[in-house]
Design an enzyme around this catalytic site. Structure first.
Site, PDB file in Angstrom:
ATOM      1  N   SER A 162       4.562   2.700   7.679  1.00  0.00           N
ATOM      2  CA  SER A 162       4.137   1.454   7.055  1.00  0.00           C
ATOM      3  C   SER A 162       5.296   0.954   6.213  1.00  0.00           C
ATOM      4  CB  SER A 162       2.935   1.684   6.137  1.00  0.00           C
ATOM      5  OG  SER A 162       1.772   1.891   6.865  1.00  0.00           O
TER       6      SER A 162
ATOM      7  N   HIS B  24       0.816  -1.215   0.000  1.00  0.00           N
ATOM      8  CA  HIS B  24       0.000   0.000   0.000  1.00  0.00           C
ATOM      9  C   HIS B  24       0.851   1.268   0.000  1.00  0.00           C
ATOM     10  CE1 HIS B  24       0.326  -0.013   4.547  1.00  0.00           C
ATOM     11  NE2 HIS B  24       0.394   1.285   4.318  1.00  0.00           N
TER      12      HIS B  24
ATOM     13  N   ASP C 158      -0.181  -7.540   1.514  1.00  0.00           N
ATOM     14  CA  ASP C 158       0.329  -6.160   1.580  1.00  0.00           C
ATOM     15  C   ASP C 158       1.855  -6.176   1.659  1.00  0.00           C
ATOM     16  OD1 ASP C 158       0.433  -3.428   1.761  1.00  0.00           O
ATOM     17  OD2 ASP C 158      -0.217  -3.332   3.851  1.00  0.00           O
TER      18      ASP C 158
END
Length: 529
Positions: free
Chosen positions: A479, A334, A378
């Site tokens: 992230s 992402h 992810d």
């Protein structure tokens, strides 16, 4: 020679949409609380990326190139970005970019943002739209106007929390064209930055050029290649008066359509609550984009030498990552939403980046099954443009050799450059925190307890650690960073609970690297994707 010079200038201009993104205010002063009540902070899931200004109850104007950083909301009603009330000041947005915009060098650098609800003033949230020109305008040379923003206050500086404003003189357009070697796009205004030390730099593209104290006449577009010392060329703004027909059409048409959509959405919400819940999880990964480290501490210079800062074409940190061999960095899929173009290796302090030796351009290799955070997978590899030279500042981290099962309550570590508290801001120096592994069944049950009419299911192939029954974990800012257990990277930071860093109820979620070893090994072996 002159023709070649002109071509070179043109290609430098091509880069300016990126270079000026969020152009800052130089030699300015703080804005008083009761003035410039139309100012908007354009933000993505990592924070402020551009300036903008309220022109009606429904629309904010900004620069089209600000779309490069995926803006998702605007903040209105405050000059201090440390004092944002998300319930009353933050608005999600729908983007209406000028249809002719391709790149900053070609002009048409203007965009409207349709607010999710009407912006109405109150005692706690003062708002007042700014007027637009009523017709095409001609501004007199040397006329003093204002430009404002939250950007840097000097070359290579940092963004500020409090809105700054500075007066800048209008520069004759023909003179400006000569200074830019006739390479400017059409429909622009030049002001400041030439023969003065006042103007904008990195930090607030999209902000307004205001003349006569009440009319927005221009939109901050670009300056000269990050240079805030203004040695030779003026700052450039999009001329709002040249786009009045397009803006009026959008303001009228989109406002009418949105009213119908809002009513329709209200009906659908009751009938398809489960559908909306599913997409809530989709957003969770985005809320964690660049998830930060909470209650951590600075990483010693000689540790975690595999850490990578994944950055966009502005040189802005958007995600974490980690070096797994000389050719590849591992991060979250992402993170591709932040449009990464390079990684920085070999430094824990992002203020001390040497672009020649520490920055590597990258090719993205996203997992082929990835669709959204809510569906899992992810994970993404970034192929470096050249081999990373391993030395005392750059080292690899090992991956698991096969599928693993980590013991409950095992102590692991997560690191990043992100926020250090809810509503905070990213940091320059790498932070690390200890987190405990949480039993997967417990994790699933806790996520199922999230208040809703439909149960929230976690995706497959994840690890849960931190954020539940503790004050340590990640939030906005990193992230893609690693979950490190026993000296191995076992997980990739994926998402938390809707940007909440106070961890009241659910664990943080990581992608389980061991489940993707065949795919990783295949890519590493062929050195491409």
């Amino acid at each position: 020679m002159h023709s070649v010079h002109k071509i070179l200038i043109f290609h430098v201009l091509t880069c300016f949409g990126g270079n000026a993104l969020g152009s800052e205010i130089i030699k300015g002063t703080k804005t008083t609380d009761k003035s410039m009540l139309y100012m908007a902070s354009i933000q993505n899931h990592s924070g402020h990326v551009c300036g903008g200004f309220l022109v009606s109850e429904d629309f904010v104007v900004t620069a089209a190139h600000c779309d490069n950083l995926n803006p998702t909301s605007v903040v209105l009603g405050t000059h201090n970005l440390k004092n944002v009330d998300n319930k009353t000041m933050r608005y999600s947005v729908r983007k209406c970019k000028h249809p002719s915009f391709v790149k900053t060098s070609s002009g048409n650098d203007i965009m409207l943002l349709k607010l999710s609800r009407k912006a109405r003033p109150s005692k706690k949230v003062p708002l007042k739209p700014i007027k637009l020109p009523s017709h095409k305008q001609h501004l007199k040379e040397k006329k003093l106007c204002l430009v404002a923003g939250w950007g840097y206050t000097r070359t290579n500086g940092t963004v500020v929390d409090e809105l700054q404003v500075v007066d800048v003189p209008i520069i004759d357009l023909k003179k400006c064209q000569r200074m830019w070697h006739n390479a400017l796009p059409a429909n622009v205004i030049c002001a400041g930055g030439y023969d003065t030390n006042k103007g904008f730099c990195q930090g607030d593209s999209g902000g307004p050029l205001v003349c006569n104290g009440k009319t927005a006449v221009g939109v901050v577009s670009f300056n000269s290649n990050y240079n805030c010392n203004y040695p030779d060329v003026p700052n450039v703004y999009t001329d709002l008066s040249k786009f009045l027909p397009w803006m009026k059409k959008i303001l009228k048409k989109e406002n009418s359509q949105q009213r119908q959509q809002v009513q329709s959405a209200a009906d659908i919400m009751h009938a398809l609550h489960g559908f909306l819940l599913f997409h809530l999880l989709t957003c969770l990964g985005l809320h964690a984009l660049g998830s930060e480290i909470i209650n951590g501490k600075k990483v010693p210079e000689n540790l975690m030498l595999y850490m990578a800062s994944v950055q966009n074409n502005e040189g802005q940190h958007v995600c974490g990552g980690f070096l797994i061999n000389e050719d590849f960095v591992l991060t979250a899929a992402h993170c591709d939403d932040g449009k990464p173009t390079s990684v920085v290796l070999g430094i824990h302090n992002l203020k001390k980046v040497d672009n020649d030796t520490m920055r590597y351009s990258v090719k993205t290799c996203k997992h082929p099954s990835y669709e959204s955070v809510s569906k899992g997978d992810d994970i993404m590899l970034l192929k470096l443009s050249k081999k990373a030279r391993l030395n005392k500042r750059v080292q690899l981290i090992k991956l698991p050799k096969n599928e693993i099962k980590i013991k409950d309550k095992a102590k692991c570590r997560v690191a990043g450059w992100g926020y250090t508290k809810t509503g905070g801001r990213a940091v320059d120096v790498l932070q690390v925190a200890d987190v405990s592994i949480i039993n997967p069944e417990v994790c699933k049950k806790e996520w199922l307890k999230v208040p809703s009419k439909v149960q929230v299911q976690l995706p497959a192939n994840v690890i849960c650690a931190g954020g539940y029954g503790t004050k340590k974990g990640f939030c906005r800012g990193d992230s893609g960073g690693p979950l490190v257990c026993g000296g191995e990277a076992v997980g990739v930071v994926s998402f938390n609970m809707n940007g909440n860093c106070d961890y009241p109820n659910v664990p943080n979620v990581y992608t389980n690297i061991s489940k993707y070893l065949p795919w990783i090994k295949k890519i590493l072996k062929q050195r491409n994707c």
